[in-house]
Write a protein that holds these residues in place. Structure first.
Motif, PDB file in Angstrom:
ATOM      1  N   PRO A 354      31.852  42.770  50.114  1.00 30.43           N
ATOM      2  CA  PRO A 354      32.296  42.123  48.878  1.00 30.43           C
ATOM      3  C   PRO A 354      32.185  43.000  47.633  1.00 30.43           C
ATOM      4  CG  PRO A 354      30.944  40.621  50.180  1.00 30.43           C
ATOM      5  CD  PRO A 354      30.842  41.964  50.825  1.00 30.43           C
ATOM      6  N   ALA A 355      31.127  43.823  47.524  1.00 24.46           N
ATOM      7  CA  ALA A 355      30.952  44.658  46.325  1.00 24.46           C
ATOM      8  C   ALA A 355      32.122  45.617  46.160  1.00 24.46           C
ATOM      9  CB  ALA A 355      29.642  45.436  46.413  1.00 24.46           C
ATOM     10  N   ILE A 356      32.579  46.192  47.270  1.00 24.34           N
ATOM     11  CA  ILE A 356      33.710  47.115  47.218  1.00 24.34           C
ATOM     12  C   ILE A 356      35.002  46.332  46.981  1.00 24.34           C
ATOM     13  CG2 ILE A 356      35.061  48.772  48.560  1.00 24.34           C
ATOM     14  CD1 ILE A 356      32.394  49.523  49.960  1.00 24.34           C
ATOM     15  N   ALA A 357      35.109  45.149  47.587  1.00 25.27           N
ATOM     16  CA  ALA A 357      36.309  44.316  47.420  1.00 25.27           C
ATOM     17  C   ALA A 357      36.509  43.937  45.955  1.00 25.27           C
ATOM     18  CB  ALA A 357      36.207  43.063  48.287  1.00 25.27           C
ATOM     19  N   VAL A 358      35.418  43.628  45.240  1.00 23.04           N
ATOM     20  CA  VAL A 358      35.519  43.281  43.814  1.00 23.04           C
ATOM     21  C   VAL A 358      36.106  44.459  43.039  1.00 23.04           C
ATOM     22  CG1 VAL A 358      34.216  42.754  41.720  1.00 23.04           C
ATOM     23  CG2 VAL A 358      33.666  41.567  43.839  1.00 23.04           C
ATOM     24  N   GLY A 359      35.619  45.660  43.326  1.00 23.74           N
ATOM     25  CA  GLY A 359      36.147  46.860  42.670  1.00 23.74           C
ATOM     26  C   GLY A 359      37.621  47.058  42.936  1.00 23.74           C
ATOM     27  N   GLN A 360      38.050  46.734  44.145  1.00 22.56           N
ATOM     28  CA  GLN A 360      39.464  46.869  44.500  1.00 22.56           C
ATOM     29  C   GLN A 360      40.323  45.828  43.779  1.00 22.56           C
ATOM     30  OE1 GLN A 360      39.139  49.987  45.642  1.00 22.56           O
ATOM     31  NE2 GLN A 360      40.871  49.515  46.934  1.00 22.56           N
ATOM     32  N   VAL A 361      39.778  44.612  43.596  1.00 28.08           N
ATOM     33  CA  VAL A 361      40.515  43.586  42.844  1.00 28.08           C
ATOM     34  C   VAL A 361      40.710  44.043  41.400  1.00 28.08           C
ATOM     35  CG1 VAL A 361      40.499  41.212  41.992  1.00 28.08           C
ATOM     36  CG2 VAL A 361      39.726  41.683  44.298  1.00 28.08           C
ATOM     37  N   VAL A 362      39.675  44.671  40.834  1.00 23.61           N
ATOM     38  CA  VAL A 362      39.799  45.205  39.474  1.00 23.61           C
ATOM     39  C   VAL A 362      40.929  46.231  39.417  1.00 23.61           C
ATOM     40  CG1 VAL A 362      38.655  46.555  37.667  1.00 23.61           C
ATOM     41  CG2 VAL A 362      37.396  44.764  38.860  1.00 23.61           C
ATOM     42  N   LYS A 363      40.969  47.127  40.420  1.00 25.75           N
ATOM     43  CA  LYS A 363      42.034  48.144  40.464  1.00 25.75           C
ATOM     44  C   LYS A 363      43.420  47.498  40.524  1.00 25.75           C
ATOM     45  CE  LYS A 363      39.889  52.184  42.655  1.00 25.75           C
ATOM     46  NZ  LYS A 363      39.979  53.093  43.813  1.00 25.75           N
ATOM     47  N   GLU A 364      43.555  46.472  41.373  1.00 22.93           N
ATOM     48  CA  GLU A 364      44.848  45.804  41.529  1.00 22.93           C
ATOM     49  C   GLU A 364      45.230  45.061  40.246  1.00 22.93           C
ATOM     50  OE1 GLU A 364      47.913  45.967  43.437  1.00 22.93           O
ATOM     51  OE2 GLU A 364      46.449  45.915  45.075  1.00 22.93           O
ATOM     52  N   THR A 365      44.235  44.476  39.589  1.00 26.08           N
ATOM     53  CA  THR A 365      44.484  43.760  38.337  1.00 26.08           C
ATOM     54  C   THR A 365      44.904  44.734  37.244  1.00 26.08           C
ATOM     55  OG1 THR A 365      42.814  42.119  38.969  1.00 26.08           O
ATOM     56  CG2 THR A 365      43.487  42.144  36.670  1.00 26.08           C
ATOM     57  N   VAL A 366      44.250  45.898  37.199  1.00 23.38           N
ATOM     58  CA  VAL A 366      44.612  46.945  36.242  1.00 23.38           C
ATOM     59  C   VAL A 366      46.049  47.396  36.492  1.00 23.38           C
ATOM     60  CG1 VAL A 366      44.185  49.367  35.647  1.00 23.38           C
ATOM     61  CG2 VAL A 366      42.283  47.745  35.753  1.00 23.38           C
ATOM     62  N   ARG A 367      46.384  47.552  37.754  1.00 26.46           N
ATOM     63  CA  ARG A 367      47.761  47.949  38.109  1.00 26.46           C
ATOM     64  C   ARG A 367      48.761  46.898  37.618  1.00 26.46           C
ATOM     65  NH1 ARG A 367      50.331  46.672  43.305  1.00 26.46           N
ATOM     66  NH2 ARG A 367      52.322  47.750  43.408  1.00 26.46           N
ATOM     67  N   MET A 368      48.444  45.631  37.829  1.00 23.82           N
ATOM     68  CA  MET A 368      49.306  44.538  37.358  1.00 23.82           C
ATOM     69  C   MET A 368      49.425  44.571  35.830  1.00 23.82           C
ATOM     70  SD  MET A 368      48.704  40.466  37.975  1.00 23.82           S
ATOM     71  CE  MET A 368      49.447  39.249  36.879  1.00 23.82           C
ATOM     72  N   GLY A 369      48.296  44.869  35.153  1.00 20.65           N
ATOM     73  CA  GLY A 369      48.314  44.949  33.695  1.00 20.65           C
ATOM     74  C   GLY A 369      49.225  46.055  33.200  1.00 20.65           C
ATOM     75  N   ARG A 370      49.214  47.195  33.879  1.00 15.84           N
ATOM     76  CA  ARG A 370      50.070  48.320  33.455  1.00 15.84           C
ATOM     77  C   ARG A 370      51.551  48.021  33.707  1.00 15.84           C
ATOM     78  NH1 ARG A 370      45.515  52.450  35.273  1.00 15.84           N
ATOM     79  NH2 ARG A 370      44.541  52.708  33.224  1.00 15.84           N
ATOM     80  N   ILE A 371      51.823  47.296  34.786  1.00 16.54           N
ATOM     81  CA  ILE A 371      53.210  46.885  35.045  1.00 16.54           C
ATOM     82  C   ILE A 371      53.671  45.935  33.941  1.00 16.54           C
ATOM     83  CG2 ILE A 371      54.732  45.605  36.610  1.00 16.54           C
ATOM     84  CD1 ILE A 371      52.977  46.611  38.940  1.00 16.54           C
ATOM     85  N   ALA A 372      52.776  45.023  33.527  1.00 22.00           N
ATOM     86  CA  ALA A 372      53.110  44.067  32.457  1.00 22.00           C
ATOM     87  C   ALA A 372      53.343  44.798  31.132  1.00 22.00           C
ATOM     88  CB  ALA A 372      51.993  43.040  32.312  1.00 22.00           C
ATOM     89  N   LEU A 373      52.521  45.829  30.845  1.00 23.44           N
ATOM     90  CA  LEU A 373      52.677  46.609  29.617  1.00 23.44           C
ATOM     91  C   LEU A 373      54.021  47.348  29.625  1.00 23.44           C
ATOM     92  CD1 LEU A 373      51.624  47.801  26.966  1.00 23.44           C
ATOM     93  CD2 LEU A 373      50.395  49.524  28.317  1.00 23.44           C
ATOM     94  N   GLU A 374      54.347  47.960  30.764  1.00 21.89           N
ATOM     95  CA  GLU A 374      55.638  48.661  30.888  1.00 21.89           C
ATOM     96  C   GLU A 374      56.796  47.684  30.686  1.00 21.89           C
ATOM     97  OE1 GLU A 374      55.596  50.427  34.730  1.00 21.89           O
ATOM     98  OE2 GLU A 374      54.024  51.882  34.228  1.00 21.89           O
ATOM     99  N   ASN A 375      56.631  46.469  31.204  1.00 22.05           N
ATOM    100  CA  ASN A 375      57.712  45.490  31.094  1.00 22.05           C
ATOM    101  C   ASN A 375      57.882  45.008  29.651  1.00 22.05           C
ATOM    102  OD1 ASN A 375      59.659  44.513  32.857  1.00 22.05           O
ATOM    103  ND2 ASN A 375      58.774  42.466  32.865  1.00 22.05           N
ATOM    104  N   MET A 376      56.776  44.895  28.928  1.00 23.69           N
ATOM    105  CA  MET A 376      56.864  44.524  27.511  1.00 23.69           C
ATOM    106  C   MET A 376      57.647  45.588  26.741  1.00 23.69           C
ATOM    107  SD  MET A 376      53.830  44.225  24.651  1.00 23.69           S
ATOM    108  CE  MET A 376      53.897  46.000  24.340  1.00 23.69           C
ATOM    109  N   ASN A 377      57.324  46.853  26.983  1.00 29.00           N
ATOM    110  CA  ASN A 377      58.028  47.938  26.287  1.00 29.00           C
ATOM    111  C   ASN A 377      59.500  48.020  26.712  1.00 29.00           C
ATOM    112  OD1 ASN A 377      55.985  49.076  24.603  1.00 29.00           O
ATOM    113  ND2 ASN A 377      54.960  49.847  26.432  1.00 29.00           N
ATOM    114  N   ARG A 378      59.747  47.694  27.969  1.00 30.22           N
ATOM    115  CA  ARG A 378      61.134  47.675  28.451  1.00 30.22           C
ATOM    116  C   ARG A 378      61.939  46.599  27.716  1.00 30.22           C
ATOM    117  NH1 ARG A 378      59.839  47.246  33.358  1.00 30.22           N
ATOM    118  NH2 ARG A 378      59.944  49.435  33.966  1.00 30.22           N
ATOM    119  N   ALA A 379      61.326  45.430  27.558  1.00 37.06           N
ATOM    120  CA  ALA A 379      62.004  44.324  26.868  1.00 37.06           C
ATOM    121  C   ALA A 379      62.259  44.676  25.396  1.00 37.06           C
ATOM    122  CB  ALA A 379      61.153  43.061  26.966  1.00 37.06           C
TER     123      ALA A 379
END
Length: 561
Positions: A354-379
């Protein structure tokens, strides 16, 4: 075997597996953050990989579980194949710890361990103390299971049919390899199948056989191969790299078995049956007392040979790590297909830790955040330039953001049911809110794309002043979102604190620009329809800043832990 023997053996095996699971879960929780840091410092240095694999497997008491996690790590991009090869080698060494513990035959203290572990687990107030109690409790249950298994197999000492089977194994080592493989493939745990073999030795079943190591060693090697079945099954449906990782595990153990069988066969031929390796194992394993008689400690011989075999196999094949990777790439040819809409860092196999899984969820969430930021700038780029193709891209990327939100949330639900540390419990809860805020940023980006579409369709124009104001505000919000994503990724409390100041600046800009634009509308310097769109853009940008601030709050919550 009688029905009573089978029931006792089956029950003992169940207790052994259950005890090992409880002990493993407790150790994982106690060492969770340390295991995470171990994997974070992992490099292409195979020696470091071997060390990590050995320590992690010694903690979770299962090479199968470690290798399944490795498959998950490779599938999630946490490590490459060369790193995975080192960890797999280390896992084979780490799993020998269980057999060494069993060889101490401390079943007399098992009930004491159960009593002490239960008291700590039920009555301790601190979570860490409860986890230590769980480890002690699991340790006691494991040895009670061993006791049941060895007691159930004592009648085999006097059973001629069993002796005949053992003699056939000594004459044909391939039968022993096959038997060890099948047993481990069924139980899905090499530690349990070797424990069963040691229970047989403790019962005295091997004491009537001359040179018992000749028949035990092929079974041990078969058990090492059988443990690969678990990781092979876990790689079904995984990426091509994950399949290669499980294949390397199989390749490593098969090659080691072939090499060792050849060495033993050559040794028997040269020394006329008196194999030096067996003599060495017997000499360092000592003796034990059975029914009042001093006999060779075959359980310790099993543990010592298991350790010797896996360490030697690692030393022999360590220089050929890259070669093993190349063979896996040749056998399992193909290219990885990157899917932006799919999960990149998450894999259900990682939930084992679980400790490693939490870190991986953070990574995936960060990735989602960067996609959202790129999409805002695209719009916004579509709004400023009138590029209709960008608008369509915004709508497509919004679907990806929504899918990631659903998939990560589903993973978080499973993770929430694991045993988490206090800090990881807070982080997991906050990640739900963070995902919601990122998803809302995506929604506002979609709104901005729709406003851009309306602007194009109605041929609306804006003054240079209006565009300059919006671009200034967008620059601040870009910095704000970039910083909050970085603070989420790195647990940077100080950086998260700065988001509040930036939000105040954005709020003041929004208020000033709104007032100034209303004045332009009153002086008829701007078309009314354009004015409404401008104010809607301001409103969406201000709300995006609010969601960025909400994310910073979840990071700041960690400073209290």
């Amino acid at each position: 075997m009688t029905a009573k023997m089978l029931m006792t053996l089956f029950g003992g095996l169940g207790l052994f597996l259950y005890g090992m699971t409880i002990m493993s879960d407790g150790l994982k929780n106690i060492a969770g953050d340390r295991m995470k840091r171990l994997l974070e410092i992992l490099t292409n240095n195979r020696l470091m990989g071997i060390l990590v694999g050995t320590i992690v497997t010694a903690i979770i008491q299962s090479s199968s579980a470690t290798t399944v996690m490795v498959v998950g790590f490779v599938n999630a991009g946490l490590m490459n194949l060369l790193q995975a090869t080192g960890v797999i080698m280390g896992a084979n060494i780490g799993t020998t710890i269980t057999a060494q513990l069993i060889a101490f035959k401390i079943t007399d203290y098992a009930t004491l361990a159960i009593g002490l572990g239960t008291i700590l687990y039920l009555f301790a107030k601190k979570n860490k103390t409860k986890q230590i109690g769980g480890v002690i409790l699991g340790f006691g249950i494991l040895f009670i299971g061993m006791n049941f298994m060895s007691d159930s197999m004592k009648p085999l000492r006097d059973y001629e049919g069993f002796k005949t089977i053992l003699i056939s194994f000594s004459k044909n080592p391939f039968l022993g390899v096959l038997a060890g493989f099948v047993l481990t493939a069924i139980i899905q745990s090499s530690s349990a199948s070797i424990g069963l073999l040691q229970a047989l030795a403790i019962s005295g079943a091997f004491n009537n056989v001359s040179n018992p190591l000749q028949l035990i060693v092929p079974i041990l090697m078969g058990q090492n191969i059988g443990t690969c079945v678990t990781s092979m099954l876990s790689s079904i449906g995984a990426s091509i790299s994950a399949k290669r990782a499980s294949f390397i595990h199989l390749l490593f153990n098969v090659i080691g078995t072939i090499v060792f069988l050849m060495i033993l066969w050559i040794g028997r031929w040269i020394f006329k049956g008196d194999t030096p390796i067996f003599n060495f194992i017997v000499s360092i394993s000592g003796t034990t007392t059975l029914n009042g008689q001093v006999v060779a400690d075959i359980s310790r011989q099993i543990a010592n040979f298991h350790t010797l075999f896996n360490i030697s196999n690692t030393i022999i094949l360590l220089p050929f790590g890259k070669f093993l990777v190349r063979i896996a790439e040749k056998v399992l040819a193909g290219e990885e297909k990157e899917d932006l809409g799919g999960l990149k860092f998450l894999d259900e196999r990682i939930l084992e830790n679980p400790a490693i899984a939490v870190g991986q969820v953070v990574k995936e969430t960060v990735r989602m955040g960067r996609i959202a930021l790129e999409n805002m700038n695209r719009a916004l780029q579509a709004f400023f330039t009138g590029n209709e193709k960008l608008i369509e891209e915004v709508f497509e990327k919004e679907k990806i953001i929504n899918q990631l939100n659903r998939d990560i949330t589903h993973y978080l639900i499973k993770l929430s049911n694991s045993n988490l540390s206090e800090k990881d419990e807070i982080r997991t809860t906050n990640l739900y809110h963070t995902l919601s805020d990122i998803e809302r940023i995506g929604d506002h980006s979609e709104n901005l794309a729709e406003l851009a579409q309306y602007k194009i369709e109605h041929n609306l124009s804006f003054s240079n002043i209006a565009f300059d104001e919006l671009k200034g505000m967008v620059k601040k919000i870009n910095n704000m979102i970039s910083d909050v994503i970085t603070s989420l990724e790195t647990d940077d409390i100080d950086l998260a604190k700065t988001i509040y100041e930036k939000e105040d600046e954005v709020d003041k800009l929004e208020e000033n620009y709104r007032a100034e634009h209303i004045q332009r509308l009153n002086r008829q310097l701007c078309h009314p329809s354009s004015g409404v769109i401008f104010l809607d853009v301001l409103s969406n940008l201000e709300r995006i800043a609010d969601h960025a601030t909400n994310i910073s709050k979840t990071v700041l919550d960690l400073k209290e832990v």
